[in-house]
Scaffold this motif. Structure first.
Motif, PDB file in Angstrom:
ATOM      1  N   THR A  21       0.838  -1.196   0.000  1.00  0.00           N
ATOM      2  CA  THR A  21       0.000   0.000   0.000  1.00  0.00           C
ATOM      3  C   THR A  21       0.876   1.249   0.000  1.00  0.00           C
ATOM      4  O   THR A  21       0.661   2.173  -0.787  1.00  0.00           O
ATOM      5  N   GLU A  22       1.875   1.273   0.870  1.00  0.00           N
ATOM      6  CA  GLU A  22       2.805   2.408   0.946  1.00  0.00           C
ATOM      7  C   GLU A  22       3.506   2.638  -0.396  1.00  0.00           C
ATOM      8  O   GLU A  22       3.716   3.776  -0.812  1.00  0.00           O
ATOM      9  N   ALA A  23       3.836   1.552  -1.087  1.00  0.00           N
ATOM     10  CA  ALA A  23       4.546   1.652  -2.371  1.00  0.00           C
ATOM     11  C   ALA A  23       3.608   1.920  -3.549  1.00  0.00           C
ATOM     12  O   ALA A  23       4.069   2.072  -4.682  1.00  0.00           O
ATOM     13  N   GLY A  24       2.321   1.965  -3.314  1.00  0.00           N
ATOM     14  CA  GLY A  24       1.363   2.255  -4.385  1.00  0.00           C
ATOM     15  C   GLY A  24       1.102   1.082  -5.310  1.00  0.00           C
ATOM     16  O   GLY A  24       0.692   1.268  -6.455  1.00  0.00           O
ATOM     17  N   LEU A  25       1.305  -0.130  -4.825  1.00  0.00           N
ATOM     18  CA  LEU A  25       1.128  -1.315  -5.675  1.00  0.00           C
ATOM     19  C   LEU A  25      -0.277  -1.919  -5.612  1.00  0.00           C
ATOM     20  O   LEU A  25      -0.612  -2.745  -6.455  1.00  0.00           O
ATOM     21  N   THR A  26      -1.062  -1.537  -4.640  1.00  0.00           N
ATOM     22  CA  THR A  26      -2.403  -2.121  -4.529  1.00  0.00           C
ATOM     23  C   THR A  26      -3.373  -1.365  -5.432  1.00  0.00           C
ATOM     24  O   THR A  26      -3.184  -0.172  -5.718  1.00  0.00           O
ATOM     25  N   ARG A  27      -4.381  -2.081  -5.879  1.00  0.00           N
ATOM     26  CA  ARG A  27      -5.422  -1.509  -6.725  1.00  0.00           C
ATOM     27  C   ARG A  27      -6.780  -1.970  -6.199  1.00  0.00           C
ATOM     28  O   ARG A  27      -6.889  -3.082  -5.673  1.00  0.00           O
ATOM     29  N   PRO A  28      -7.817  -1.171  -6.365  1.00  0.00           N
ATOM     30  CA  PRO A  28      -9.129  -1.534  -5.820  1.00  0.00           C
ATOM     31  C   PRO A  28      -9.677  -2.863  -6.356  1.00  0.00           C
ATOM     32  O   PRO A  28     -10.413  -3.557  -5.674  1.00  0.00           O
ATOM     33  N   LEU A  76       7.328  -6.101  -6.364  1.00  0.00           N
ATOM     34  CA  LEU A  76       8.617  -5.669  -5.816  1.00  0.00           C
ATOM     35  C   LEU A  76       8.382  -4.335  -5.115  1.00  0.00           C
ATOM     36  O   LEU A  76       7.894  -3.382  -5.734  1.00  0.00           O
ATOM     37  N   ALA A  77       8.699  -4.304  -3.843  1.00  0.00           N
ATOM     38  CA  ALA A  77       8.491  -3.088  -3.061  1.00  0.00           C
ATOM     39  C   ALA A  77       9.550  -3.002  -1.972  1.00  0.00           C
ATOM     40  O   ALA A  77       9.995  -4.030  -1.456  1.00  0.00           O
ATOM     41  N   THR A  78       9.912  -1.788  -1.636  1.00  0.00           N
ATOM     42  CA  THR A  78      10.827  -1.528  -0.532  1.00  0.00           C
ATOM     43  C   THR A  78      10.191  -0.467   0.359  1.00  0.00           C
ATOM     44  O   THR A  78       9.613   0.503  -0.144  1.00  0.00           O
ATOM     45  N   ALA A  79      10.316  -0.639   1.659  1.00  0.00           N
ATOM     46  CA  ALA A  79       9.819   0.364   2.603  1.00  0.00           C
ATOM     47  C   ALA A  79      10.486   1.703   2.318  1.00  0.00           C
ATOM     48  O   ALA A  79      11.680   1.757   2.004  1.00  0.00           O
ATOM     49  N   ALA A  80       9.731   2.767   2.416  1.00  0.00           N
ATOM     50  CA  ALA A  80      10.264   4.108   2.144  1.00  0.00           C
ATOM     51  C   ALA A  80      11.521   4.378   2.978  1.00  0.00           C
ATOM     52  O   ALA A  80      12.460   5.010   2.498  1.00  0.00           O
ATOM     53  N   SER A  81      11.559   3.862   4.172  1.00  0.00           N
ATOM     54  CA  SER A  81      12.698   4.087   5.060  1.00  0.00           C
ATOM     55  C   SER A  81      13.975   3.406   4.582  1.00  0.00           C
ATOM     56  O   SER A  81      15.063   3.745   5.052  1.00  0.00           O
ATOM     57  N   HIS A  82      13.849   2.468   3.632  1.00  0.00           N
ATOM     58  CA  HIS A  82      15.029   1.719   3.185  1.00  0.00           C
ATOM     59  C   HIS A  82      15.282   1.805   1.674  1.00  0.00           C
ATOM     60  O   HIS A  82      16.123   1.093   1.148  1.00  0.00           O
ATOM     61  N   ARG A  83      14.580   2.682   0.994  1.00  0.00           N
ATOM     62  CA  ARG A  83      14.786   2.821  -0.453  1.00  0.00           C
ATOM     63  C   ARG A  83      16.170   3.384  -0.731  1.00  0.00           C
ATOM     64  O   ARG A  83      16.694   4.196   0.013  1.00  0.00           O
ATOM     65  N   GLY A  84      16.761   2.910  -1.813  1.00  0.00           N
ATOM     66  CA  GLY A  84      18.078   3.391  -2.216  1.00  0.00           C
ATOM     67  C   GLY A  84      19.231   2.715  -1.492  1.00  0.00           C
ATOM     68  O   GLY A  84      20.379   3.100  -1.684  1.00  0.00           O
ATOM     69  N   ARG A  85      18.944   1.703  -0.712  1.00  0.00           N
ATOM     70  CA  ARG A  85      19.993   1.018   0.055  1.00  0.00           C
ATOM     71  C   ARG A  85      20.352  -0.365  -0.511  1.00  0.00           C
ATOM     72  O   ARG A  85      21.236  -1.021   0.015  1.00  0.00           O
ATOM     73  N   GLY A  86      19.639  -0.812  -1.551  1.00  0.00           N
ATOM     74  CA  GLY A  86      19.958  -2.101  -2.150  1.00  0.00           C
ATOM     75  C   GLY A  86      19.016  -3.231  -1.802  1.00  0.00           C
ATOM     76  O   GLY A  86      19.230  -4.363  -2.219  1.00  0.00           O
ATOM     77  N   VAL A  87      17.949  -2.938  -1.046  1.00  0.00           N
ATOM     78  CA  VAL A  87      16.993  -3.986  -0.668  1.00  0.00           C
ATOM     79  C   VAL A  87      16.338  -4.574  -1.915  1.00  0.00           C
ATOM     80  O   VAL A  87      16.324  -5.799  -2.098  1.00  0.00           O
ATOM     81  N   ALA A  88      15.787  -3.734  -2.762  1.00  0.00           N
ATOM     82  CA  ALA A  88      15.107  -4.222  -3.967  1.00  0.00           C
ATOM     83  C   ALA A  88      16.085  -4.952  -4.886  1.00  0.00           C
ATOM     84  O   ALA A  88      15.755  -5.996  -5.456  1.00  0.00           O
ATOM     85  N   ARG A  89      17.272  -4.427  -5.020  1.00  0.00           N
ATOM     86  CA  ARG A  89      18.300  -5.056  -5.861  1.00  0.00           C
ATOM     87  C   ARG A  89      18.578  -6.475  -5.355  1.00  0.00           C
ATOM     88  O   ARG A  89      18.672  -7.410  -6.142  1.00  0.00           O
ATOM     89  N   GLU A  90      18.695  -6.631  -4.056  1.00  0.00           N
ATOM     90  CA  GLU A  90      18.976  -7.957  -3.515  1.00  0.00           C
ATOM     91  C   GLU A  90      17.776  -8.900  -3.661  1.00  0.00           C
ATOM     92  O   GLU A  90      17.937 -10.088  -3.932  1.00  0.00           O
TER      93      GLU A  90
END
Length: 143
Positions: A21-28, A76-90
Motif C-alpha cells: 500500500t505504501e509503495a502504491g502497488l495495490t489496486r481496488p 517488488l516493493a521496498t519500505a520508504a525508510s530503506h529505499r536506495g539502500r539495495g533492498v530491492a536489488r537484492e
C-alpha cells in the motif's frame, strides 16, 4: 547488510500488505490478501521478503513465478525508510537465482506507464524495455 532475505511466512501478511500500500502497488480491483493466498498455493518458495536482521520488520518483498517458458516478477516493493539502500536489488537477485535454479531462461515484469523511476531501476539491473501491448481478462473478480 542490514537485512535478511527469506521466504514469505503467513505472519508477514499484514506487514507485506502495508508495504504494498505504501509503495502504491495495490489496486481496488485486486484484493492483496487473495493475491497472497493464491501465491501460497503456487510456488510459495518464490515469494520473498527482506526483513531486519531479527526477522521481524518487513523491509521489502518480491513475488516471482515461472510458467515453464519465462519467469515473472511482481510486487517488488521496498519500505520508504530503506529505499536506495539495495533492498530491492537484492530481492531481485535472489528471485533471479531461484528462477535460474528452476531452469528459467528469462524473466520479465510489467511496470505501469509513467513510472520512469522504476524503469530506471530495472534498466540499471540489465532489464530490456519492450514495446508490447498487454492484454488481460479477469477470470475471478476479487470484489
Amino acid at each position: 547488510m542490514a537485512w535478511n532475505v527469506r521466504t514469505f511466512e503467513q505472519a508477514d501478511t499484514d506487514a507485506v500488505i502495508e508495504l504494498w500500500t505504501e509503495a502504491g502497488l495495490t489496486r481496488p480491483w485486486n484484493d492483496p490478501r487473495l493475491d497472497i493466498e493464491r501465491k501460497l498455493r503456487v510456488q510459495p518458495e518464490l515469494f520473498l521478503v527482506a526483513t531486519d536482521p531479527e526477522g521481524v520488520t518487513v523491509l521489502g518483498s518480491v513475488m516471482a513465478g515461472y510458467d515453464g517458458h519465462r519467469g515473472w516478477l511482481y510486487y517488488l516493493a521496498t519500505a520508504a525508510s530503506h529505499r536506495g539502500r539495495g533492498v530491492a536489488r537484492e530481492l531481485v537477485a535472489e528471485a533471479e537465482r531461484l528462477l535460474l535454479a528452476l531452469g528459467c531462461p528469462k524473466v520479465q515484469l510489467m511496470v505501469r506507464e509513467g513510472n520512469e523511476g522504476v524503469l530506471g531501476f530495472y534498466d540499471a539491473l540489465g532489464y530490456e524495455r519492450f514495446a508490447v501491448a498487454n492484454t488481460g481478462k479477469r477470470l475471478i473478480a476479487d470484489a
